[in-house]
Scaffold this motif. Sequence first.
Motif, PDB file in Angstrom:
ATOM      1  N   LEU A 134       0.826  -1.201   0.000  1.00  0.00           N
ATOM      2  CA  LEU A 134       0.000   0.000   0.000  1.00  0.00           C
ATOM      3  C   LEU A 134       0.869   1.264   0.000  1.00  0.00           C
ATOM      4  O   LEU A 134       2.000   1.254   0.518  1.00  0.00           O
ATOM      5  CB  LEU A 134      -0.902   0.026   1.225  1.00  0.00           C
ATOM      6  N   PRO A 135       0.368   2.375  -0.520  1.00  0.00           N
ATOM      7  CA  PRO A 135       1.102   3.644  -0.447  1.00  0.00           C
ATOM      8  C   PRO A 135       1.171   4.154   0.987  1.00  0.00           C
ATOM      9  O   PRO A 135       0.269   3.909   1.791  1.00  0.00           O
ATOM     10  CB  PRO A 135       0.281   4.582  -1.329  1.00  0.00           C
ATOM     11  N   PHE A 136       2.265   4.864   1.305  1.00  0.00           N
ATOM     12  CA  PHE A 136       2.385   5.439   2.649  1.00  0.00           C
ATOM     13  C   PHE A 136       3.033   6.820   2.623  1.00  0.00           C
ATOM     14  O   PHE A 136       3.644   7.269   3.586  1.00  0.00           O
ATOM     15  CB  PHE A 136       3.110   4.488   3.600  1.00  0.00           C
ATOM     16  N   GLY A 137       2.876   7.517   1.498  1.00  0.00           N
ATOM     17  CA  GLY A 137       3.360   8.884   1.413  1.00  0.00           C
ATOM     18  C   GLY A 137       2.670   9.771   2.440  1.00  0.00           C
ATOM     19  O   GLY A 137       1.468   9.668   2.660  1.00  0.00           O
ATOM     20  N   GLY A 138       3.456  10.633   3.086  1.00  0.00           N
ATOM     21  CA  GLY A 138       2.924  11.521   4.107  1.00  0.00           C
ATOM     22  C   GLY A 138       2.980  10.968   5.507  1.00  0.00           C
ATOM     23  O   GLY A 138       2.607  11.667   6.463  1.00  0.00           O
ATOM     24  N   ASN A 139       3.451   9.736   5.681  1.00  0.00           N
ATOM     25  CA  ASN A 139       3.541   9.161   7.022  1.00  0.00           C
ATOM     26  C   ASN A 139       4.652   9.839   7.830  1.00  0.00           C
ATOM     27  O   ASN A 139       5.779   9.964   7.363  1.00  0.00           O
ATOM     28  CB  ASN A 139       3.793   7.655   6.914  1.00  0.00           C
ATOM     29  N   ASP A 190      -0.915 -15.907  -7.815  1.00  0.00           N
ATOM     30  CA  ASP A 190      -1.925 -14.899  -8.124  1.00  0.00           C
ATOM     31  C   ASP A 190      -1.552 -13.633  -7.361  1.00  0.00           C
ATOM     32  O   ASP A 190      -0.688 -13.652  -6.478  1.00  0.00           O
ATOM     33  CB  ASP A 190      -3.338 -15.355  -7.747  1.00  0.00           C
ATOM     34  N   VAL A 191      -2.229 -12.548  -7.699  1.00  0.00           N
ATOM     35  CA  VAL A 191      -1.926 -11.249  -7.097  1.00  0.00           C
ATOM     36  C   VAL A 191      -3.221 -10.576  -6.669  1.00  0.00           C
ATOM     37  O   VAL A 191      -4.226 -10.627  -7.395  1.00  0.00           O
ATOM     38  CB  VAL A 191      -1.166 -10.334  -8.093  1.00  0.00           C
ATOM     39  N   VAL A 192      -3.199  -9.947  -5.500  1.00  0.00           N
ATOM     40  CA  VAL A 192      -4.250  -9.025  -5.080  1.00  0.00           C
ATOM     41  C   VAL A 192      -3.639  -7.628  -5.101  1.00  0.00           C
ATOM     42  O   VAL A 192      -2.667  -7.364  -4.372  1.00  0.00           O
ATOM     43  CB  VAL A 192      -4.792  -9.356  -3.681  1.00  0.00           C
ATOM     44  N   ASP A 193      -4.187  -6.742  -5.899  1.00  0.00           N
ATOM     45  CA  ASP A 193      -3.593  -5.413  -6.063  1.00  0.00           C
ATOM     46  C   ASP A 193      -4.175  -4.442  -5.035  1.00  0.00           C
ATOM     47  O   ASP A 193      -4.993  -3.579  -5.328  1.00  0.00           O
ATOM     48  CB  ASP A 193      -3.813  -4.901  -7.486  1.00  0.00           C
ATOM     49  N   PHE A 194      -3.719  -4.603  -3.783  1.00  0.00           N
ATOM     50  CA  PHE A 194      -4.165  -3.717  -2.706  1.00  0.00           C
ATOM     51  C   PHE A 194      -3.776  -2.268  -2.995  1.00  0.00           C
ATOM     52  O   PHE A 194      -4.517  -1.338  -2.664  1.00  0.00           O
ATOM     53  CB  PHE A 194      -3.555  -4.145  -1.370  1.00  0.00           C
ATOM     54  N   ASP A 195      -2.610  -2.063  -3.599  1.00  0.00           N
ATOM     55  CA  ASP A 195      -2.165  -0.711  -3.944  1.00  0.00           C
ATOM     56  C   ASP A 195      -3.189  -0.015  -4.827  1.00  0.00           C
ATOM     57  O   ASP A 195      -3.620   1.112  -4.545  1.00  0.00           O
ATOM     58  CB  ASP A 195      -0.801  -0.805  -4.643  1.00  0.00           C
ATOM     59  N   ARG A 196      -3.616  -0.667  -5.875  1.00  0.00           N
ATOM     60  CA  ARG A 196      -4.575  -0.063  -6.800  1.00  0.00           C
ATOM     61  C   ARG A 196      -5.915   0.208  -6.110  1.00  0.00           C
ATOM     62  O   ARG A 196      -6.557   1.233  -6.357  1.00  0.00           O
ATOM     63  CB  ARG A 196      -4.776  -0.981  -8.000  1.00  0.00           C
ATOM     64  N   ALA A 197      -6.325  -0.678  -5.223  1.00  0.00           N
ATOM     65  CA  ALA A 197      -7.618  -0.519  -4.553  1.00  0.00           C
ATOM     66  C   ALA A 197      -7.607   0.604  -3.519  1.00  0.00           C
ATOM     67  O   ALA A 197      -8.655   1.207  -3.252  1.00  0.00           O
ATOM     68  CB  ALA A 197      -8.005  -1.829  -3.871  1.00  0.00           C
ATOM     69  N   MET A 198      -6.437   0.910  -2.943  1.00  0.00           N
ATOM     70  CA  MET A 198      -6.378   1.795  -1.781  1.00  0.00           C
ATOM     71  C   MET A 198      -5.790   3.176  -2.060  1.00  0.00           C
ATOM     72  O   MET A 198      -5.961   4.095  -1.262  1.00  0.00           O
ATOM     73  CB  MET A 198      -5.549   1.128  -0.675  1.00  0.00           C
ATOM     74  N   ARG A 199      -5.113   3.366  -3.189  1.00  0.00           N
ATOM     75  CA  ARG A 199      -4.398   4.619  -3.419  1.00  0.00           C
ATOM     76  C   ARG A 199      -5.342   5.731  -3.867  1.00  0.00           C
ATOM     77  O   ARG A 199      -6.419   5.486  -4.406  1.00  0.00           O
ATOM     78  CB  ARG A 199      -3.298   4.415  -4.451  1.00  0.00           C
TER      79      ARG A 199
END
Length: 411
Positions: free
Chosen positions: A331-336, A364-373
């Motif tokens: 997941l992204p964490f910019g600004g932390n 397989d892949v779950v794209d949490f980054d795409r879902a949460m950014r």
Amino acid sequence: MRLTFAPVLLPLVAFVAMPAWGAPCRGQWTVAWASAQMAPNGDNALAPGTLTDSSLRQVVRPSIAGNRLRVRLSNQTGTAPLHLKGASIARALRAGSAAIDAKTVIPLRFDGRSEVTIPAGADYLSDPIGLPVRAFDDLAITIAFAEEPSGQTSHPGSRATSWLLRGDHLGDPAMAGAQAVDHWFSLAALEVERCKAAQLIVALGDSITDGRGSTTNGNDRWTDRLAQRLQADPATRHLVIVNQGIGGNRLLNDGLGPNALARLDRDVLAQPGVRYLILLEGINDIGTLTRETPVSDVEHARLVSRIIGAYRQIVMRARAKGIKVIGGTILPFGGNDYYHPDARNEADRQAVNRWIREPGNFDDVVDFDRAMRDPARPDRLLPRYDVGDALHPSPEGYRAMAEAIPLDLFN
């Protein structure tokens, strides 16, 4: 308070021999709830002597039904044998309370005895008992400690309240005056036996899997939300997910708990019935690299290479056991404010995520980054999914994570 259990034992002996629905079957055991064990530190540890001659009641919630169950207690981080006076299980009246239905209290036995001594570094299973459970029943497990453990074994990030009171309270319906403790201790797993085989999904991760930012006693981590989706569909009710996240966990180095490679065997490969692994680790490795001071481009590249190497190790070892490995993008964490990531940390995250997404690296892949950014600022969480620290999801964010997982991955 000591309760005499003898009157309830004879009916239970007869009940254990027959599954809940009346037809004999060859039962198969699977984990229905679990927590990763570690040595607590700082405020997560109880004061020395707290557990001596005390009872600890802990509420857990299985994510699949079964007709019999057994409890796995742990002395994983102890350096000497741990003697327990006894343990019991009962139906909890509600989450966030020590109250139990006194009519449902069942003593746990260990090799036929009420007391048990768990060797240093070991887990110990109770004898099976006949207690039919449904998915998401709240169950209270009470442990009576005879002595202080040589080293406390705990899961600090329980997101659930436990209850501690001096004396023997194995059958106490209320535990009035008990101290509230938001951690689990010496409780590794709840296993259920089913006539129809279950398939276990293990979520291995850090605080985002452990549920930092979720509601205490609310059971709204992403793994809880996924469990609800699985049980809502008759086609997937044979699937169970357990959460083996540890806050602060890393792939490469110990932090709050042993590194992911070090705990893979115990927390994943040894779990009965495991068929799938969802791996979401790496954000703490990326963040800690430069938390104290900047490093060279060479060190950034080396970190990315080592993270990918750790992924490869986990995938190879799991596949050798017939386990399908599903990679979760970071997941992204910019600004932390804790990790204060810059453009190079973000480049590291992007490089790792590219590797995760490449076909063949994971099953397989779950794209949490795409879902949460946030589409407007893709290095950051979408504001409504951010609990407020730019790192951990909110309960709404955890729901979005669960909904981003296609159920057809598990077939």
